[in-house]
Design a protein around this motif. Structure first.
Motif, PDB file in Angstrom:
ATOM      1  N   PRO A 151       0.822  -1.218   0.000  1.00 42.57           N
ATOM      2  CA  PRO A 151       0.000   0.000   0.000  1.00 42.57           C
ATOM      3  C   PRO A 151       0.857   1.269   0.000  1.00 42.57           C
ATOM      4  O   PRO A 151       2.032   1.233   0.338  1.00 42.57           O
ATOM      5  N   GLY A 152       0.228   2.379  -0.365  1.00 44.12           N
ATOM      6  CA  GLY A 152       0.898   3.670  -0.273  1.00 44.12           C
ATOM      7  C   GLY A 152       1.080   4.345  -1.610  1.00 44.12           C
ATOM      8  O   GLY A 152       0.486   3.956  -2.612  1.00 44.12           O
ATOM      9  N   ASP A 153       1.925   5.378  -1.588  1.00 44.76           N
ATOM     10  CA  ASP A 153       2.189   6.171  -2.787  1.00 44.76           C
ATOM     11  C   ASP A 153       3.013   5.365  -3.787  1.00 44.76           C
ATOM     12  O   ASP A 153       3.532   4.306  -3.456  1.00 44.76           O
ATOM     13  N   ARG A 154       3.148   5.933  -4.985  1.00 51.76           N
ATOM     14  CA  ARG A 154       3.973   5.272  -6.004  1.00 51.76           C
ATOM     15  C   ARG A 154       5.075   6.231  -6.462  1.00 51.76           C
ATOM     16  O   ARG A 154       5.068   6.729  -7.579  1.00 51.76           O
ATOM     17  N   ARG A 167       4.942  11.448  -2.330  1.00 53.59           N
ATOM     18  CA  ARG A 167       4.100  11.604  -3.528  1.00 53.59           C
ATOM     19  C   ARG A 167       4.916  11.482  -4.813  1.00 53.59           C
ATOM     20  O   ARG A 167       4.484  10.879  -5.775  1.00 53.59           O
ATOM     21  N   ASP A 202      -3.435  12.809  -3.703  1.00 52.93           N
ATOM     22  CA  ASP A 202      -3.152  11.643  -2.874  1.00 52.93           C
ATOM     23  C   ASP A 202      -3.521  10.368  -3.647  1.00 52.93           C
ATOM     24  O   ASP A 202      -4.626   9.856  -3.540  1.00 52.93           O
ATOM     25  N   TYR A 203      -2.561   9.892  -4.421  1.00 53.17           N
ATOM     26  CA  TYR A 203      -2.798   8.726  -5.273  1.00 53.17           C
ATOM     27  C   TYR A 203      -2.378   7.430  -4.580  1.00 53.17           C
ATOM     28  O   TYR A 203      -2.056   6.455  -5.239  1.00 53.17           O
ATOM     29  N   ALA A 204      -2.365   7.438  -3.267  1.00 60.30           N
ATOM     30  CA  ALA A 204      -1.911   6.247  -2.542  1.00 60.30           C
ATOM     31  C   ALA A 204      -2.949   5.128  -2.614  1.00 60.30           C
ATOM     32  O   ALA A 204      -4.151   5.367  -2.582  1.00 60.30           O
ATOM     33  N   SER A 205      -2.447   3.906  -2.692  1.00 62.80           N
ATOM     34  CA  SER A 205      -3.312   2.737  -2.599  1.00 62.80           C
ATOM     35  C   SER A 205      -3.416   2.337  -1.129  1.00 62.80           C
ATOM     36  O   SER A 205      -2.488   2.555  -0.363  1.00 62.80           O
ATOM     37  N   THR A 206      -4.543   1.752  -0.781  1.00 63.20           N
ATOM     38  CA  THR A 206      -4.727   1.358   0.615  1.00 63.20           C
ATOM     39  C   THR A 206      -4.967  -0.142   0.704  1.00 63.20           C
ATOM     40  O   THR A 206      -5.528  -0.745  -0.207  1.00 63.20           O
ATOM     41  N   SER A 207      -4.550  -0.719   1.814  1.00 61.85           N
ATOM     42  CA  SER A 207      -4.698  -2.170   1.933  1.00 61.85           C
ATOM     43  C   SER A 207      -6.171  -2.565   2.011  1.00 61.85           C
ATOM     44  O   SER A 207      -6.578  -3.590   1.464  1.00 61.85           O
ATOM     45  N   MET A 231      -7.655  -2.434  -1.514  1.00 58.79           N
ATOM     46  CA  MET A 231      -7.062  -3.461  -2.377  1.00 58.79           C
ATOM     47  C   MET A 231      -7.678  -4.831  -2.069  1.00 58.79           C
ATOM     48  O   MET A 231      -7.939  -5.620  -2.972  1.00 58.79           O
ATOM     49  N   ASN A 253      -0.782  -1.833  -9.603  1.00 59.64           N
ATOM     50  CA  ASN A 253      -1.975  -1.102  -9.208  1.00 59.64           C
ATOM     51  C   ASN A 253      -1.771   0.381  -9.461  1.00 59.64           C
ATOM     52  O   ASN A 253      -0.655   0.838  -9.679  1.00 59.64           O
ATOM     53  N   TYR A 254      -2.850   1.101  -9.506  1.00 55.52           N
ATOM     54  CA  TYR A 254      -2.777   2.554  -9.676  1.00 55.52           C
ATOM     55  C   TYR A 254      -4.060   3.167  -9.149  1.00 55.52           C
ATOM     56  O   TYR A 254      -4.992   2.454  -8.773  1.00 55.52           O
ATOM     57  N   CYS A 255      -4.089   4.498  -9.098  1.00 54.67           N
ATOM     58  CA  CYS A 255      -5.272   5.206  -8.612  1.00 54.67           C
ATOM     59  C   CYS A 255      -5.586   6.354  -9.551  1.00 54.67           C
ATOM     60  O   CYS A 255      -4.689   6.935 -10.148  1.00 54.67           O
TER      61      CYS A 255
END
Lengths: 444, 485
Positions: A131-134, A222, B279-284, B287, B309-311
């Motif tokens: 999880p988190g930013d890329r 970010r 805030d393009y973060a993925s979350t557990s 997911m 993955n992406y947002c």
């Protein structure tokens, strides 16, 4: 359409597996053996593995990856195998027709038998869904190894390693030697995945903390990696709330597993196991008759030496398939045989051979070693440990050349010597003198 | 500060901004596009399901419905003209029970009211003939829904606009706008730009741009959608987009499965209001949910098929709690003559981008005369996609240029010349993402493990970049700290 070129045994990949398969195919009587390699030079991933420890079984000495590769290459060449670099295979048919792309055109080879030695690829961030930013700054360990050892590019200054696969451990040491700060290695399982000798020599020796039952639960940043969040995990490997802590870093190195590379095999209809390894019989033949598989593409292995041995057998069997002779069987026990995980407490992990004996010293005697060489090694380790220095040296044009000390030096001299070599430029001589030690440059 | 003048300035190089630039480049007018990122399509336009919608989901009588239907009708010809990968796959809304079927009948009726054609209710037999592995008892087939490559689409619009004289300035975030009788003065990064007509196509930031001119009527609520990408091996499971029946109030279309032009499958998106627009973060949590919901539709999927993955973030006008969609706002702002606002362009904004652009051009003509050029170039020459060619064509290309014989991206079989074409793009965008959007390298199962170092090597040794200058997505995303030695 392209003209078809006919050959006896066609080997795909010129890493340790492909080179050994080609050599043994020739020695077993194949008239024409062609190895197709997509890179511009043979050797496969060994070219970026500049550390030593290869060849203990096959050549009876500790070689660096490039040294092992160059021995394997000269054996293959002197056997009469033909190695075509810059040839990227894209497809194989069940009738053993192979399509390869090169800068001189598309070529089609018709082979009487094929040995697949296509190696493996790394599991990625995408595959494990962190999880988190890329942000920029997240790499797999093999990519970092290529960047640092071959491309002369430093990925970051403050590094966290996720996973304790061997390449991750090796890169923890390598990045430290080249001046980065490796802040931690985190492993989700309760014990390390890599070899005990690498845990000992790559982490412990450099004071790099290893957190087991721990994983990265968030990537922060970010645009550019700023930090990672680590959390403890429970017995089901689920993160435990409340255990989060944040480590500021600019580089996250993933060493979270290797996947056999079999996309080309698939195009021929070769049956795979769910983990992408190849289903072979005991003769290393795949589900498609006349197509053999060996090394990491068959099943990820611990040791290049056993990859070579297995590949020799595949090469021999590929010839016997053509000639109708009886085939040889592979001893599956050798596929993964080395001591993994934590070194035992208060022991010395022997690196003289791949057994990785855990040797204990108590009131003047050593126990746990299978041979006398191990005892001598343990005595040396206990009193005055010595290491081979392996690093790279920059040529004027920016190209990095792997170098090693001819012998070993006192352990404490490793870091200063690597630093000294970092400031040097290769002057054209294959043998150098640094700090009173003889250095050998390989793959000039 | 360098001064840049134009008749029309467009803020934002997303699909809408690029489409407007192209539309206006048909006329004798100077056009300038200002973009805060280093390239086109870095925001919502590049982060979505990559679907050309038919228009049945939108409220009858809304701009959304009208422009979407119009966009769908013209898309195939447009994609051909701009050389953008496009495939009319159709789409299925999957029903799990009779109540769903009744809802689908209502959706079909609404769609037909909107002017959609090719909508048909199908039974379980036909559903499973179209997509054998899907669950469900029936559904609605929309024959005119299509898939495409949204990056290539935006880039194509921008390149075509460029060829026709529009100018693009990247890395230039608009921070201040002044308006007086002579027009607008826009501060964008290092530049001071002047224009007569100003168009706000800033997507997620459209309310902030509007507020810079004192118009505080709008507010954007960012609503994030997370996605998974599956390996091409999963592509054989499904060759038509499959959606659940939309539930009222969720503000999205529900987690769906979409095959991509390249043969992958996308799972998603979720819909979650967030507080920050970048805030393009993925979350557990999401997911875990995405995959479970995808399994409801397609039980054969496996986790190990996930390669990434992406947002994306929807610029929604509907606040949390209200849910659903508020219609696009596309208008001349009477309080600030010459200022055209485009507010809340979320889905189906990509499909509708060209009709939106035509509408915007109409609004421009209310402010200044637009005289058609007679030398407008409508067709865009695309880049060579080597893997799509026959072997004979490939052989000829390699004979002419050996860089076509060297495969750089092994997952997608992309050649060195294709990377070169991407690097040498007319916008000078050289981030790894910009190269990826143009060549599709790094998008495969190895996540760039093989090709990224080779692309970096080209950038350093053939294009003279220093390692520390190479970025992932523009300034601030530097990938490396420098040389080792």
């Amino acid at each position: 359409m392209t003209n078809k070129e006919f050959c006896g045994v066609l080997v795909i990949g010129a890493g340790p597996g492909g080179l050994a398969a080609a050599k043994s195919a020739r020695e077993s009587g194949a008239e024409s053996v062609i190895v197709l390699e997509r890179n511009t030079r043979p050797g496969g991933i060994l070219n970026q593995c500049i550390h030593d420890g290869f060849g203990l079984i096959r050549y009876g000495k500790a070689l660096t990856g490039p040294e092992y590769a160059s021995l394997a290459l000269s054996e293959a060449l002197s056997s009469g195998a033909k190695i075509l670099t810059g040839h990227h295979v894209t497809a194989i048919t069940p009738e053993r027709e192979v399509t390869a792309y090169s800068r001189s055109g598309i070529r089609t080879f018709c082979a009487k038998s094929i040995v697949l030695a296509t190696g493996c690829r790394e599991r990625t961030r995408g595959a494990i869904s962190i999880p988190g930013d890329r942000p920029a700054g997240v790499f797999t360990a093999g990519v970092v190894q290529e960047l640092v050892n071959v491309r002369n590019i430093m990925p970051g200054k403050r590094v966290v390693i996720l996973g304790s696969g061997d390449i991750g451990l090796i890169m923890a040491r390598r990045l430290t030697l080249e001046g980065a700060q490796v802040l931690a290695a985190a492993e989700i399982l309760p014990s390390p995945c890599g070899l005990a000798r690498n845990v000992s020599q790559c982490l412990y020796e450099f004071g790099i903390p290893l957190y087991v039952s721990t994983t990265v639960t968030r990537i922060i940043g970010r645009k550019k990696l700023e930090a990672v969040e680590l959390s403890d995990v429970d017995a089901d490997l689920k993160p435990i709330a409340g255990t989060e802590r944040v480590i500021e870093c600019d580089c996250l190195v993933l060493s979270v597993g290797l996947i056999p590379e079999n996309e080309i095999a698939k195009s021929a209809g070769v049956r795979l196991n769910p983990d992408n390894s190849v289903r072979t019989d005991e003769f290393l033949q795949t589900s498609v008759p006349g197509i053999f598989s060996c090394g990491n593409s068959r099943h990820v292995m611990d040791l290049a030496d056993y990859v070579s041995e297995q590949a020799e057998l595949a090469g021999t069997n590929a010839v016997r398939f053509i000639n109708g002779g009886h085939m040889l069987t592979w001893d599956e026990e050798k596929t993964n045989c080395m001591k993994k995980g934590f070194p035992d407490k208060d022991t010395i992990t022997c690196t003289v051979c791949p057994n990785g004996c855990q040797i204990k010293y108590s009131s003047g005697t050593y126990s746990g070693s299978k041979c006398a060489r191990g005892i001598a090694f343990a005595e040396q380790e206990r009193t005055s440990p010595r290491r081979t220095v392996t690093t790279t040296i920059r040529r004027k044009d920016g190209v990095l050349l792997p170098v090693r000390t001819a012998g070993t030096v006192e352990r404490g001299r490793v870091i200063p010597m690597v630093k000294m070599i970092r400031g040097m430029e290769f002057c054209g001589s294959e043998v150098l003198d640094v700090d009173g030690e003889t250095l050998k440059v390989s793959a000039v | 500060m360098p001064a840049l003048d134009a008749d029309v300035i467009i803020i934002g190089a997303g699909a809408v901004g690029c489409a407007i630039a192209r539309e206006l480049s048909r006329y004798e007018a100077s056009i300038l596009v200002l973009e805060k990122e280093c390239d086109a399509a870095y925001g919502t336009s590049g982060r979505n399901s990559a679907v050309v919608h038919a228009g049945f989901n939108n409220k009858h009588g809304s701009l959304m419905a009208k422009l979407c239907v119009e966009g769908n009708k013209g898309f195939e010809a447009l994609a051909e003209l701009l050389n953008v990968p496009y495939r009319k796959t159709g789409k299925i809304l999957v029903a799990f029970d009779e109540a769903d079927m009744q809802e689908l009948a209502r959706i079909k009726a609404r769609g037909e009211d909107n002017g959609c054609t090719g909508l048909r209710l199908i039974d379980g037999t036909e559903l499973h003939a179209l997509a054998p592995k899907l669950r469900g008892i029936g559904g609605m087939l929309s024959e005119n829904t299509a898939i495409f490559n949204p990056f290539e689409y935006c880039i194509a619009l921008a390149e075509n606009a460029l060829v026709n004289g529009a100018r693009f300035v990247f890395n230039s975030e608009v921070t201040a706008i002044r308006h007086d009788d002579t027009g607008f003065t826009v501060t964008a990064g290092e530049n001071l730009c002047r224009c007569k007509v100003l168009i706000n196509a800033a997507g997620l930031y459209c309310d902030k741009i509007s507020a810079m001119l004192g118009i505080n009527d709008y507010r954007i609520y960012p609503c994030r959608g997370e996605y998974f990408i599956l390996d091409k091996i999963a592509g054989s499971f499904l060759n038509i987009p499959a959606y659940p029946v939309p539930r009222p109030g969720i503000g999205g279309l529900g987690v769906h499965l979409t095959p991509t032009i390249e043969g992958n499958i996308i799972i998603g998106p979720s819909a979650e209001y967030i507080s920050e627009r970048d805030d393009y973060a993925s979350t557990s949590e999401i997911m875990a949910k995405l995959f479970t919901e995808a399994l409801d539709l397609l039980p054969g999927l496996e986790r190990r098929q996930i390669i990434g993955n992406y947002c994306g973030i929807r610029p929604k006008q509907a606040p949390p709690g209200e849910g659903g969609f508020r219609d696009f706002v596309i208008k001349n702002e009477p309080a600030v003559p010459g200022f055209i606002n485009l507010i809340g362009i979320e889905s189906p904004g990509l499909t509708a981008s060209v009709p939106i652009a035509r509408m915007a051009a109409g609004l421009v003509s209310e402010n200044m005369p637009l005289k058609p050029k007679n030398d407008f170039i409508a067709r865009r020459r695309g880049r060579v996609k080597f893997s799509a060619l026959t072997q004979d064509e490939q052989q000829r290309l390699i004979a002419h240029n050996p860089d076509y014989g060297e495969i750089i991206c092994r997952c997608q079989n992309i050649t060195k010349q294709e990377i070169r074409d991407a690097i040498e793009n007319p916008f000078g965008a050289r981030s790894i993402s910009s190269i990826k959007y143009r060549s599709w390298a790094t998008t495969g199962r190895c996540n760039g493990g093989y090709c990224m170092t080779r692309i970096v090597d080209m950038l350093v040794n053939e294009y003279g970049l220093k390692p520390e200058e190479i970025t992932y997505r523009g300034k601030g995303s530097e990938m490396f700290s420098g040389r080792v030695k």
